[in-house]
Write a protein that holds these residues in place. Structure first.
Motif, short mmCIF file in Angstrom:
data_model
loop_
_atom_site.label_atom_id
_atom_site.label_comp_id
_atom_site.label_asym_id
_atom_site.label_seq_id
_atom_site.Cartn_x
_atom_site.Cartn_y
_atom_site.Cartn_z
N ARG B 80 0.88 -1.16 0.19
CA ARG B 80 -0.03 -0.12 0.09
C ARG B 80 0.88 1.28 0.12
N ASP B 81 2.02 1.18 0.72
CA ASP B 81 2.75 2.28 0.68
C ASP B 81 3.74 2.55 -0.55
N ALA B 135 -0.44 -6.57 -7.35
CA ALA B 135 -0.60 -8.01 -7.00
C ALA B 135 0.19 -8.32 -5.58
N ASP B 136 1.29 -7.65 -5.49
CA ASP B 136 1.83 -7.97 -4.00
C ASP B 136 0.91 -7.48 -2.73
N GLY B 137 0.07 -6.49 -3.06
CA GLY B 137 -0.96 -5.91 -2.22
C GLY B 137 -2.14 -6.94 -1.74
N VAL B 138 -2.45 -7.54 -2.82
CA VAL B 138 -3.77 -8.59 -2.89
C VAL B 138 -3.17 -9.82 -2.12
N ARG B 139 -1.89 -9.98 -2.36
CA ARG B 139 -1.26 -11.38 -1.68
C ARG B 139 -0.89 -11.21 -0.07
N ASP B 140 -0.50 -9.84 0.12
CA ASP B 140 -0.25 -9.63 1.52
C ASP B 140 -1.52 -9.01 2.27
N GLY B 141 -2.49 -8.73 1.45
CA GLY B 141 -3.63 -8.26 2.28
C GLY B 141 -3.83 -6.88 2.28
N SER B 142 -3.01 -6.17 1.75
CA SER B 142 -3.18 -4.81 1.73
C SER B 142 -4.26 -4.31 0.69
N PHE B 143 -4.75 -5.10 -0.14
CA PHE B 143 -5.85 -4.68 -0.84
C PHE B 143 -6.77 -5.92 -0.95
N ASP B 148 -8.36 -7.29 -9.28
CA ASP B 148 -7.58 -7.89 -10.58
C ASP B 148 -6.76 -6.89 -10.72
N PRO B 149 -5.46 -7.19 -10.60
CA PRO B 149 -3.98 -6.31 -10.60
C PRO B 149 -4.08 -5.50 -11.95
N LYS B 150 -4.13 -6.23 -13.17
CA LYS B 150 -4.11 -5.81 -14.35
C LYS B 150 -5.39 -4.68 -14.72
#
Lengths: 171, 171
Positions: B80-81, B135-143, B148-150
DNA sequence: AATAGGCAAACGAACGTTCGTTTGCCTAAC
DNA sequence: GTTAGGCAAACGAACGTTCGTTTGCCTATT
């Protein structure tokens, strides 16, 4: 002979195509003629000037978006339905008239001050339709109450206008 | 004597300004000279060709966005940062270098195939940074996990690119 | 301290080309 | 047989660029 006489509309269509692709100043009357299998000078049987061609293409774009917005605005149902109509209408206009839409968006600034101002007014009016439908939706509970219609309309139109960029070769 | 000798950088800056305002093909070397208080021919003491000027301005734009993305990508903290750094970085580049950003976005297609392809690659790389941070944020729960990252990266970049349009006179 | 040489920047004119546009003729379509 | 569309040639203006020359500054030599 397979030669087909060209019409005014043929010339305007081809102009929209080349203006969208190469820009107004990047398109010569000779190149436009060649696109139609004509000489540049032959275009003057159909058109008074190059500037007039740009005016015609851009005003066609303005008319398309204006009509789409008016149809959506008078759609029966909830504000959510009308917003959906606005969005699908916009997408339909862009996909069905890529060249006109691109010229409308990118080349309108090459117009003289008078016509350019008319385009700015048309865009302003178009955005106000989005904003007013969003405001209706907030009022009647279609949309979240913390939505600012002005901000939301800008965001929505940003995404919609980005459609045009994706029609360029190599997205 | 108040005559000030112009530098290569002065010429590139003025070129960015006029290319952004009138487009590459709408800008003549004589007009560019006048902008600097010079004759058109005098520009050739600083520059090899008009095309080279466009290449320089566009590549400066590419470098600005590339640097901003790289800084954001290596920012410490959560995904998120890093997304926040990407967005503020983009906005900063556009606001601090309006003319370069506008030329980068709108006039890059006037380049020859080779340079144009390089720009497309740079844009592609830039978007992939957004996508990978999302994608990182979805994986670590930020988002939210249903993002869908794309798609999200396209939407975000659409809004960011719309910034440029608002820098045109008459928003 | 004065001066001469070198150099980059800018000028002004001209290059060849392309621009938008006009003209007069021919011919295909009504 | 009239007419509108297209061609071919030409117009002046503007285009990007090159040329030979001038200008003003920096620096090395005196």
């Amino acid at each position: 002979m397979v030669s087909i006489r060209k019409t005014h509309s043929d010339v305007v269509d081809a102009a929209g195509r080349l203006f969208a692709e190469r820009g107004y100043h990047g398109t010569s009357m000779r190149a436009l003629g060649k696109e139609l299998g004509l000489l540049g000078s032959s275009l003057y049987s159909h058109v008074d000037s190059k500037q007039d061609l740009l005016v015609e293409v851009v005003e066609e774009g303005a008319r398309l978006f204006e009509t789409s917005a008016e149809d959506a605005r008078t759609t029966q149902g909830t504000a959510r339905d009308r917003l959906a109509a606005l969005v699908t209408g916009h997408v339909t206009v862009v996909l069905d008239h890529v060249d006109v839409a691109r010229t409308f968006l990118n080349e309108a600034r090459m117009l003289d001050a008078e016509h350019r101002d008319r385009v700015l007014d048309a865009r302003d009016h178009y955005e106000r339709v989005f904003r007013s439908v969003l405001a209706d939706g907030v009022r009647d509970g279609s949309f979240r109450s913390d939505i600012d219609p002005k901000t939301a309309s800008i965001y929505i139109l940003s995404v919609l206008n980005a459609l045009e960029r994706m029609t360029r070769p190599g997205h």
